[in-house]
Design an enzyme around this catalytic site. Structure first.
Site, PDB file in Angstrom:
ATOM      1  N   ARG A 135      38.957  31.482  29.644  1.00 28.90           N
ATOM      2  CA  ARG A 135      37.674  30.921  30.114  1.00 28.90           C
ATOM      3  C   ARG A 135      36.644  32.016  30.376  1.00 28.90           C
ATOM      4  O   ARG A 135      35.798  31.905  31.256  1.00 28.90           O
ATOM      5  CB  ARG A 135      37.863  30.061  31.375  1.00 28.90           C
ATOM      6  CG  ARG A 135      38.862  28.943  31.234  1.00 28.90           C
ATOM      7  CD  ARG A 135      38.472  27.882  30.217  1.00 28.90           C
ATOM      8  NE  ARG A 135      39.567  26.942  30.041  1.00 28.90           N
ATOM      9  CZ  ARG A 135      40.466  27.031  29.055  1.00 28.90           C
ATOM     10  NH1 ARG A 135      40.363  27.977  28.136  1.00 28.90           N
ATOM     11  NH2 ARG A 135      41.451  26.166  28.961  1.00 28.90           N
ATOM     12  N   SER A 158      38.240  20.841  35.577  1.00 28.69           N
ATOM     13  CA  SER A 158      39.097  21.669  36.435  1.00 28.69           C
ATOM     14  C   SER A 158      38.235  22.505  37.369  1.00 28.69           C
ATOM     15  O   SER A 158      37.311  23.182  36.928  1.00 28.69           O
ATOM     16  CB  SER A 158      39.954  22.614  35.588  1.00 28.69           C
ATOM     17  OG  SER A 158      40.828  21.871  34.788  1.00 28.69           O
ATOM     18  N   GLU A 187      36.641  27.741  38.264  1.00 28.27           N
ATOM     19  CA  GLU A 187      36.294  27.702  36.839  1.00 28.27           C
ATOM     20  C   GLU A 187      34.870  27.161  36.699  1.00 28.27           C
ATOM     21  O   GLU A 187      34.148  27.517  35.776  1.00 28.27           O
ATOM     22  CB  GLU A 187      37.285  26.801  36.084  1.00 28.27           C
ATOM     23  CG  GLU A 187      37.016  26.730  34.592  1.00 28.27           C
ATOM     24  CD  GLU A 187      38.117  26.022  33.810  1.00 28.27           C
ATOM     25  OE1 GLU A 187      39.304  26.139  34.184  1.00 28.27           O
ATOM     26  OE2 GLU A 187      37.775  25.350  32.828  1.00 28.27           O
TER      27      GLU A 187
HETATM   28  C1  LIG Z   1      35.629  15.891  32.777  1.00 25.64           C
HETATM   29  C2  LIG Z   1      35.608  17.321  32.291  1.00 25.64           C
HETATM   30  C3  LIG Z   1      36.708  17.822  31.607  1.00 25.64           C
HETATM   31  C4  LIG Z   1      36.705  19.152  31.164  1.00 25.64           C
HETATM   32  N1  LIG Z   1      37.796  19.622  30.493  1.00 25.64           N
HETATM   33  C5  LIG Z   1      37.791  20.902  30.072  1.00 25.64           C
HETATM   34  C6  LIG Z   1      38.905  21.437  29.355  1.00 25.64           C
HETATM   35  O1  LIG Z   1      39.898  20.763  29.080  1.00 25.64           O
HETATM   36  N2  LIG Z   1      38.845  22.741  28.965  1.00 25.64           N
HETATM   37  C7  LIG Z   1      37.754  23.531  29.231  1.00 25.64           C
HETATM   38  O2  LIG Z   1      37.749  24.697  28.841  1.00 25.64           O
HETATM   39  N3  LIG Z   1      36.699  23.050  29.898  1.00 25.64           N
HETATM   40  C8  LIG Z   1      36.699  21.766  30.320  1.00 25.64           C
HETATM   41  N4  LIG Z   1      35.613  21.285  30.989  1.00 25.64           N
HETATM   42  C9  LIG Z   1      34.489  22.184  31.242  1.00 25.64           C
HETATM   43  C10 LIG Z   1      33.609  22.199  30.026  1.00 25.64           C
HETATM   44  O3  LIG Z   1      34.147  23.078  29.064  1.00 25.64           O
HETATM   45  C11 LIG Z   1      32.289  22.750  30.417  1.00 25.64           C
HETATM   46  O4  LIG Z   1      31.742  21.841  31.337  1.00 25.64           O
HETATM   47  C12 LIG Z   1      31.408  22.854  29.228  1.00 25.64           C
HETATM   48  O5  LIG Z   1      31.984  23.671  28.209  1.00 25.64           O
HETATM   49  C13 LIG Z   1      30.147  23.497  29.644  1.00 25.64           C
HETATM   50  O6  LIG Z   1      29.295  23.343  28.551  1.00 25.64           O
HETATM   51  P1  LIG Z   1      27.922  22.624  28.718  1.00 25.64           P
HETATM   52  O7  LIG Z   1      27.367  22.623  27.380  1.00 25.64           O
HETATM   53  O8  LIG Z   1      28.060  21.331  29.412  1.00 25.64           O
HETATM   54  O9  LIG Z   1      27.187  23.695  29.585  1.00 25.64           O
HETATM   55  P2  LIG Z   1      26.472  23.592  30.977  1.00 25.64           P
HETATM   56  O10 LIG Z   1      27.317  22.884  31.977  1.00 25.64           O
HETATM   57  O11 LIG Z   1      25.086  23.143  30.758  1.00 25.64           O
HETATM   58  O12 LIG Z   1      26.460  25.139  31.316  1.00 25.64           O
HETATM   59  C14 LIG Z   1      27.650  25.827  31.612  1.00 25.64           C
HETATM   60  C15 LIG Z   1      27.402  27.299  31.353  1.00 25.64           C
HETATM   61  O13 LIG Z   1      27.274  27.491  29.951  1.00 25.64           O
HETATM   62  C16 LIG Z   1      26.069  28.191  29.688  1.00 25.64           C
HETATM   63  N5  LIG Z   1      25.580  27.708  28.396  1.00 25.64           N
HETATM   64  C17 LIG Z   1      25.344  26.417  28.034  1.00 25.64           C
HETATM   65  N6  LIG Z   1      24.904  26.367  26.764  1.00 25.64           N
HETATM   66  C18 LIG Z   1      24.874  27.648  26.314  1.00 25.64           C
HETATM   67  C19 LIG Z   1      24.504  28.263  25.081  1.00 25.64           C
HETATM   68  N7  LIG Z   1      24.079  27.558  24.026  1.00 25.64           N
HETATM   69  N8  LIG Z   1      24.592  29.614  24.983  1.00 25.64           N
HETATM   70  C20 LIG Z   1      25.016  30.356  26.025  1.00 25.64           C
HETATM   71  N9  LIG Z   1      25.374  29.844  27.217  1.00 25.64           N
HETATM   72  C21 LIG Z   1      25.305  28.506  27.355  1.00 25.64           C
HETATM   73  C22 LIG Z   1      25.142  27.843  30.837  1.00 25.64           C
HETATM   74  O14 LIG Z   1      24.155  28.834  31.002  1.00 25.64           O
HETATM   75  C23 LIG Z   1      26.119  27.817  31.996  1.00 25.64           C
HETATM   76  O15 LIG Z   1      26.350  29.114  32.485  1.00 25.64           O
HETATM   77  C24 LIG Z   1      35.582  19.967  31.418  1.00 25.64           C
HETATM   78  C25 LIG Z   1      34.467  19.454  32.094  1.00 25.64           C
HETATM   79  C26 LIG Z   1      34.474  18.147  32.520  1.00 25.64           C
HETATM   80  C27 LIG Z   1      33.259  17.623  33.233  1.00 25.64           C
END
Ligand SMILES: Cc1cc2nc3c(=O)[nH]c(=O)nc-3n(C[C@H](O)[C@H](O)[C@H](O)COP(=O)(O)OP(=O)(O)OC[C@H]3O[C@@H](n4cnc5c(N)ncnc54)[C@H](O)[C@@H]3O)c2cc1C
Length: 206
Positions: A71, A121, A191
């Protein structure tokens, strides 16, 4: 979004992105955090090249140019915005891929709270153990506030009723960290990330 990536790959008969099916995030967000499920199923296992935007300039990174961890990546908190990525997937029957993805979703539904609001998580798994196991063993499943609580199905999730404040979540995270520290001497690292104008609460500093 990751599920769309998984479905597109499946319909094209390309395997490798199946683990993305249950993760609700964008591809860019997942790449910067190396999102994934099990050890050999994370973004680092499929990505070939990434295009980022930083300080107004586009740059291309090959897989080897990026430091990948659990992660974590060298893209995190670096000011790089992921714009585009290419993936290294292998040919496989769409039927088999779809069947595998259905099994992954069923497994997630059986072990995680997929119907209640949550942020995924809360803590990273410490080396050689599982955050959920430690939280449960430390007696944290009974922790709750007015609108949020440690989830009964999977203790590494905090679920809420839609009205929880960030103070309630911070309180629960802090309580969990204290109880796991007292029981096992282990520091749980969040996380999830803190986003807000206020000073980052101490529980996120680990
Ligand atoms: C119900 C649930 C289940 C999940 N299960 C898993 C799992 O099994 N495994 C796992 O690894 N994760 C899991 N997650 C977490 C999930 O991976 C992250 O919430 C997601 O990847 C974050 O991406 P986002 O696009 O929503 O980013 P955001 O929540 O908008 O941002 C998260 C971070 O990513 C950065 N970011 C977003 N887009 C970009 C970009 N294009 N370039 C650079 N930085 C960027 C943001 O600046 C911030 O720091 C889960 C989340 C939820 C809510």
């Amino acid at each position: 979004m990751l599920p769309a990536l998984a479905k597109k790959a499946a319909s094209s008969g390309l395997s490798g992105a199946e683990f993305c099916i249950g993760i609700p995030g964008t591809v860019g967000g997942a790449l910067q955090s190396n999102a994934g499920t099990t050890v050999n199923s994370d973004m680092s296992t499929i990505v070939e090249q990434i295009t980022v935007l930083k300080n107004g300039e586009f740059r291309n990174y090959d897989h080897k140019d990026i430091i990948w961890g659990y992660r974590e990546t060298s893209l995190k908190r670096s000011g790089n915005i992921v714009i585009e990525a290419s993936f290294n997937l292998v040919n496989k029957s769409s039927d088999v891929i779809n069947s595998d993805m259905r099994a992954l979703l069923a497994s997630r539904k059986a072990t995680q709270p997929t119907a209640e609001p949550n942020a995924g998580s809360i803590f990273k798994n410490p080396e050689g153990d599982y955050a959920g196991r430690l939280i449960e063993a430390a007696g944290c499943k009974k922790l709750g506030t007015k609108n949020a609580s440690v989830n009964q199905l999977h203790a590494n999730f905090i679920t809420h009723n839609g009205n929880a404040s960030s103070d309630e979540i911070v309180y629960l995270i802090t309580e969990i960290q204290q109880k796991v520290r007292a029981s096992f001497g282990i520091e749980l690292t969040p996380e999830i990330e803190w986003w807000g104008p206020e000073v980052q609460p101490r529980c996120f500093n680990n």
